[in-house]
Design a protein around this motif. Structure first.
Motif, PDB file in Angstrom:
ATOM      1  N   TRP A 128      40.820  26.810 -30.809  1.00  0.00           N
ATOM      2  CA  TRP A 128      39.656  26.451 -29.991  1.00  0.00           C
ATOM      3  C   TRP A 128      39.557  24.928 -29.857  1.00  0.00           C
ATOM      4  CZ3 TRP A 128      39.581  30.739 -27.963  1.00  0.00           C
ATOM      5  CH2 TRP A 128      39.146  31.944 -28.511  1.00  0.00           C
ATOM      6  N   GLU A 129      40.317  24.167 -30.677  1.00  0.00           N
ATOM      7  CA  GLU A 129      40.211  22.699 -30.585  1.00  0.00           C
ATOM      8  C   GLU A 129      40.638  22.219 -29.201  1.00  0.00           C
ATOM      9  OE1 GLU A 129      38.282  22.776 -33.454  1.00  0.00           O
ATOM     10  OE2 GLU A 129      38.740  20.714 -32.883  1.00  0.00           O
ATOM     11  N   ASN A 130      41.723  22.811 -28.684  1.00  0.00           N
ATOM     12  CA  ASN A 130      42.222  22.292 -27.400  1.00  0.00           C
ATOM     13  C   ASN A 130      41.571  22.997 -26.214  1.00  0.00           C
ATOM     14  OD1 ASN A 130      43.963  20.895 -29.056  1.00  0.00           O
ATOM     15  ND2 ASN A 130      45.392  22.617 -29.103  1.00  0.00           N
ATOM     16  N   HIS A 131      40.868  24.080 -26.532  1.00  0.00           N
ATOM     17  CA  HIS A 131      40.317  24.867 -25.415  1.00  0.00           C
ATOM     18  C   HIS A 131      38.914  25.309 -25.771  1.00  0.00           C
ATOM     19  CE1 HIS A 131      44.418  25.221 -23.864  1.00  0.00           C
ATOM     20  NE2 HIS A 131      44.791  25.483 -25.101  1.00  0.00           N
ATOM     21  N   PRO A 132      37.892  24.755 -25.123  1.00  0.00           N
ATOM     22  CA  PRO A 132      36.541  25.277 -25.384  1.00  0.00           C
ATOM     23  C   PRO A 132      36.522  26.786 -25.162  1.00  0.00           C
ATOM     24  CG  PRO A 132      36.459  23.380 -23.906  1.00  0.00           C
ATOM     25  CD  PRO A 132      37.924  23.738 -24.067  1.00  0.00           C
ATOM     26  N   VAL A 133      35.896  27.496 -26.098  1.00  0.00           N
ATOM     27  CA  VAL A 133      35.848  28.954 -26.030  1.00  0.00           C
ATOM     28  C   VAL A 133      35.422  29.430 -24.640  1.00  0.00           C
ATOM     29  CG1 VAL A 133      34.554  30.936 -26.892  1.00  0.00           C
ATOM     30  CG2 VAL A 133      35.391  29.220 -28.475  1.00  0.00           C
ATOM     31  N   GLU A 134      34.390  28.755 -24.110  1.00  0.00           N
ATOM     32  CA  GLU A 134      33.825  29.190 -22.818  1.00  0.00           C
ATOM     33  C   GLU A 134      34.888  29.175 -21.723  1.00  0.00           C
ATOM     34  OE1 GLU A 134      32.681  26.659 -24.612  1.00  0.00           O
ATOM     35  OE2 GLU A 134      31.236  27.953 -25.685  1.00  0.00           O
ATOM     36  N   GLN A 135      35.884  28.289 -21.858  1.00  0.00           N
ATOM     37  CA  GLN A 135      36.883  28.148 -20.793  1.00  0.00           C
ATOM     38  C   GLN A 135      37.935  29.257 -20.858  1.00  0.00           C
ATOM     39  OE1 GLN A 135      39.038  24.504 -20.888  1.00  0.00           O
ATOM     40  NE2 GLN A 135      37.633  23.383 -19.598  1.00  0.00           N
ATOM     41  N   VAL A 136      38.317  29.655 -22.102  1.00  0.00           N
ATOM     42  CA  VAL A 136      39.486  30.546 -22.211  1.00  0.00           C
ATOM     43  C   VAL A 136      39.198  31.905 -22.836  1.00  0.00           C
ATOM     44  CG1 VAL A 136      41.209  28.700 -22.287  1.00  0.00           C
ATOM     45  CG2 VAL A 136      40.089  29.434 -24.400  1.00  0.00           C
ATOM     46  N   ALA A 137      37.994  32.123 -23.358  1.00  0.00           N
ATOM     47  CA  ALA A 137      37.747  33.424 -24.020  1.00  0.00           C
ATOM     48  C   ALA A 137      36.430  34.041 -23.565  1.00  0.00           C
ATOM     49  CB  ALA A 137      37.756  33.243 -25.543  1.00  0.00           C
ATOM     50  N   THR A 138      36.117  33.852 -22.267  1.00  0.00           N
ATOM     51  CA  THR A 138      34.951  34.522 -21.672  1.00  0.00           C
ATOM     52  C   THR A 138      35.329  34.999 -20.263  1.00  0.00           C
ATOM     53  OG1 THR A 138      34.164  32.475 -20.633  1.00  0.00           O
ATOM     54  CG2 THR A 138      33.300  32.990 -22.845  1.00  0.00           C
ATOM     55  N   PRO A 139      34.686  36.078 -19.793  1.00  0.00           N
ATOM     56  CA  PRO A 139      34.971  36.534 -18.419  1.00  0.00           C
ATOM     57  C   PRO A 139      34.640  35.443 -17.384  1.00  0.00           C
ATOM     58  CG  PRO A 139      33.625  38.129 -19.627  1.00  0.00           C
ATOM     59  CD  PRO A 139      33.713  36.914 -20.486  1.00  0.00           C
ATOM     60  N   GLU A 140      33.583  34.646 -17.701  1.00  0.00           N
ATOM     61  CA  GLU A 140      33.189  33.571 -16.775  1.00  0.00           C
ATOM     62  C   GLU A 140      34.306  32.520 -16.687  1.00  0.00           C
ATOM     63  OE1 GLU A 140      31.461  34.597 -19.448  1.00  0.00           O
ATOM     64  OE2 GLU A 140      29.943  35.813 -18.403  1.00  0.00           O
ATOM     65  N   GLY A 141      34.893  32.218 -17.848  1.00  0.00           N
ATOM     66  CA  GLY A 141      35.981  31.228 -17.856  1.00  0.00           C
ATOM     67  C   GLY A 141      37.162  31.733 -17.056  1.00  0.00           C
ATOM     68  N   PHE A 142      37.426  33.040 -17.170  1.00  0.00           N
ATOM     69  CA  PHE A 142      38.555  33.634 -16.432  1.00  0.00           C
ATOM     70  C   PHE A 142      38.276  33.604 -14.924  1.00  0.00           C
ATOM     71  CE2 PHE A 142      42.370  35.919 -15.925  1.00  0.00           C
ATOM     72  CZ  PHE A 142      42.184  37.007 -15.085  1.00  0.00           C
ATOM     73  N   ALA A 143      37.022  33.881 -14.557  1.00  0.00           N
ATOM     74  CA  ALA A 143      36.676  33.863 -13.122  1.00  0.00           C
ATOM     75  C   ALA A 143      36.797  32.442 -12.574  1.00  0.00           C
ATOM     76  CB  ALA A 143      35.248  34.393 -12.944  1.00  0.00           C
ATOM     77  N   ARG A 144      36.391  31.465 -13.411  1.00  0.00           N
ATOM     78  CA  ARG A 144      36.378  30.072 -12.958  1.00  0.00           C
ATOM     79  C   ARG A 144      37.802  29.527 -12.811  1.00  0.00           C
ATOM     80  NH1 ARG A 144      34.468  27.617 -17.251  1.00  0.00           N
ATOM     81  NH2 ARG A 144      32.502  28.740 -17.057  1.00  0.00           N
ATOM     82  N   ASP A 145      38.669  29.814 -13.807  1.00  0.00           N
ATOM     83  CA  ASP A 145      40.025  29.243 -13.757  1.00  0.00           C
ATOM     84  C   ASP A 145      41.023  30.256 -14.330  1.00  0.00           C
ATOM     85  OD1 ASP A 145      41.471  25.991 -14.702  1.00  0.00           O
ATOM     86  OD2 ASP A 145      42.360  27.820 -13.839  1.00  0.00           O
ATOM     87  N   PRO A 146      41.326  31.311 -13.575  1.00  0.00           N
ATOM     88  CA  PRO A 146      42.208  32.367 -14.087  1.00  0.00           C
ATOM     89  C   PRO A 146      43.570  31.850 -14.524  1.00  0.00           C
ATOM     90  CG  PRO A 146      41.796  32.660 -11.730  1.00  0.00           C
ATOM     91  CD  PRO A 146      40.881  31.595 -12.189  1.00  0.00           C
ATOM     92  N   ASP A 147      44.102  30.845 -13.835  1.00  0.00           N
ATOM     93  CA  ASP A 147      45.434  30.361 -14.168  1.00  0.00           C
ATOM     94  C   ASP A 147      45.443  29.719 -15.563  1.00  0.00           C
ATOM     95  OD1 ASP A 147      47.776  27.936 -13.318  1.00  0.00           O
ATOM     96  OD2 ASP A 147      48.122  30.106 -13.294  1.00  0.00           O
ATOM     97  N   LEU A 148      44.385  28.948 -15.874  1.00  0.00           N
ATOM     98  CA  LEU A 148      44.288  28.313 -17.212  1.00  0.00           C
ATOM     99  C   LEU A 148      44.267  29.393 -18.295  1.00  0.00           C
ATOM    100  CD1 LEU A 148      43.602  25.833 -19.114  1.00  0.00           C
ATOM    101  CD2 LEU A 148      41.213  26.477 -18.765  1.00  0.00           C
ATOM    102  N   VAL A 149      43.466  30.411 -18.062  1.00  0.00           N
ATOM    103  CA  VAL A 149      43.322  31.469 -19.073  1.00  0.00           C
ATOM    104  C   VAL A 149      44.626  32.270 -19.202  1.00  0.00           C
ATOM    105  CG1 VAL A 149      42.057  33.557 -19.698  1.00  0.00           C
ATOM    106  CG2 VAL A 149      40.832  31.598 -18.727  1.00  0.00           C
ATOM    107  N   GLN A 150      45.242  32.595 -18.050  1.00  0.00           N
ATOM    108  CA  GLN A 150      46.509  33.348 -18.133  1.00  0.00           C
ATOM    109  C   GLN A 150      47.554  32.544 -18.909  1.00  0.00           C
ATOM    110  OE1 GLN A 150      46.368  36.363 -17.354  1.00  0.00           O
ATOM    111  NE2 GLN A 150      45.940  36.840 -15.196  1.00  0.00           N
ATOM    112  N   ARG A 151      47.595  31.226 -18.657  1.00  0.00           N
ATOM    113  CA  ARG A 151      48.590  30.396 -19.347  1.00  0.00           C
ATOM    114  C   ARG A 151      48.281  30.264 -20.828  1.00  0.00           C
ATOM    115  NH1 ARG A 151      48.163  25.561 -17.609  1.00  0.00           N
ATOM    116  NH2 ARG A 151      46.806  25.816 -15.791  1.00  0.00           N
ATOM    117  N   PHE A 152      46.980  30.256 -21.181  1.00  0.00           N
ATOM    118  CA  PHE A 152      46.578  30.183 -22.599  1.00  0.00           C
ATOM    119  C   PHE A 152      47.105  31.412 -23.344  1.00  0.00           C
ATOM    120  CE2 PHE A 152      44.168  29.150 -26.279  1.00  0.00           C
ATOM    121  CZ  PHE A 152      43.379  30.226 -26.659  1.00  0.00           C
TER     122      PHE A 152
END
Ligand code: BV8
Length: 225
Positions: free
Chosen positions: A28-52
């Motif tokens: 979680w240090e490099n990735h705020p939870v909200e960005q990579v481990a929430t449905p909202e984060g996935f909707a906002r930036d799916p490519d970032l989450v898929q790559r994570f």
């Protein structure tokens, strides 16, 4: 003592080289939870989450089960009562350590979920390139992971096993995330003995009858054998 429930977290896979979440160099240090481990984060930036998750899938495939995973695999096959192994981890190191019936309450990084036809598929490739679903062909695959705000898998089965447990053991988790962090209280209420095996004290240590501190690869085989 017949019925055992074991809950594991990222700490049991740390000595296999997989990062935990809340260590200083954690996931979680490099990735705020909200960005990579929430449905909202996935909707906002799916490519970032898929790559994570593509990165974590590759790390999992390159990792090996350690002595703790293997000890639990032995225990599961030798135990003559009921034993439920619930993991918060999305890796397959329990399975590769010999456990046959691991319950992944937060999903699995080696599984992909098609949002178009609601099917799940074993997945060892990447998702960031928008692959077609093997069932319906849609480019609608997401990691088969339970994010914050989503319902963990098989909660009824877990609560039922915890309510009937004689012993509840927690291994390698910070006790920071619910409902998993609340299982120890449910187990105590149902009359189970509770044991925590962890590298350091956790947010839930005070709920346990006994806490042993140290690396899982030492503590778990000693407890099992
Ligand atoms: C939900 C997948 C509704 C993603 C993860 C009260 C009740 C219910 C919900 C909530 C509640 N309060 C707040 C909530 C909402 C939220 C929540 O808990 N938020 C927190 C931040 C307060 N929960 C949810 O949203 C959950 N869903 O509530 O649905 C509901 C309600 C009731 C009943 C049913 C449903 C969904 C949460 C799932 C999120 N997904 N993971 C991914 O993996 O990328 S969470 C993720 O963090 C893990 O899966 C794990 O669950 C969690 C904690 O991580 P740990 O595994 O503990 O790892 P960590 O780094 O924190 O700690 C490692 C530990 O190991 C440390 O203690 C360390 O000392 C130790 N260690 C290190 N090395 C070693 C070691 N130990 C031994 N040996 C070593 N070598």
């Amino acid at each position: 003592m017949k019925n055992i429930v074991i809950l594991t977290g990222a700490g049991i896979s740390a000595e296999s080289g997989l990062k935990t979440f809340r260590a200083e160099d954690g996931l979680w240090e490099n990735h705020p939870v909200e960005q990579v481990a929430t449905p909202e984060g996935f909707a906002r930036d799916p490519d970032l989450v898929q790559r994570f998750y593509d990165e974590r899938r590759a790390n999992v495939m390159g990792a090996q089960p350690n002595a703790a995973h293997k000890a639990l695999g032995r225990l599961e096959s030798e135990w003559d009562g009921e034993l439920l192994l619930v993991t918060q981890n999305i890796d397959d190191l329990h399975e590769r350590g010999g456990a046959q019936n691991t319950l992944h309450m937060h999903g699995e990084v080696l599984s992909a979920w098609c949002r178009a036809c609601d099917t799940r598929h074993r997945w060892d490739g990447t998702l960031c390139d928008g692959p077609a679903c093997p069932s319906c062909g849609a480019a609608a695959m997401r990691p088969d992971i339970v994010w914050f705000g989503e319902m963990p898998y098989q909660m009824d089965r877990i609560f039922d096993a915890v309510a009937r447990a004689d012993l509840f053991v927690s291994i390698g988790t910070s006790g920071a995330v619910y409902p998993a962090a609340g299982f120890v209280q449910e187990a105590s209420r149902a009359g189970a003995r509770t044991l925590e095996l962890n590298l350091e004290g956790s947010a839930g240590s005070h709920f346990f009858d006994k806490t042993r501190l140290g690396p899982a690869s030492e503590l778990v085989p000693r407890w099992v054998d």
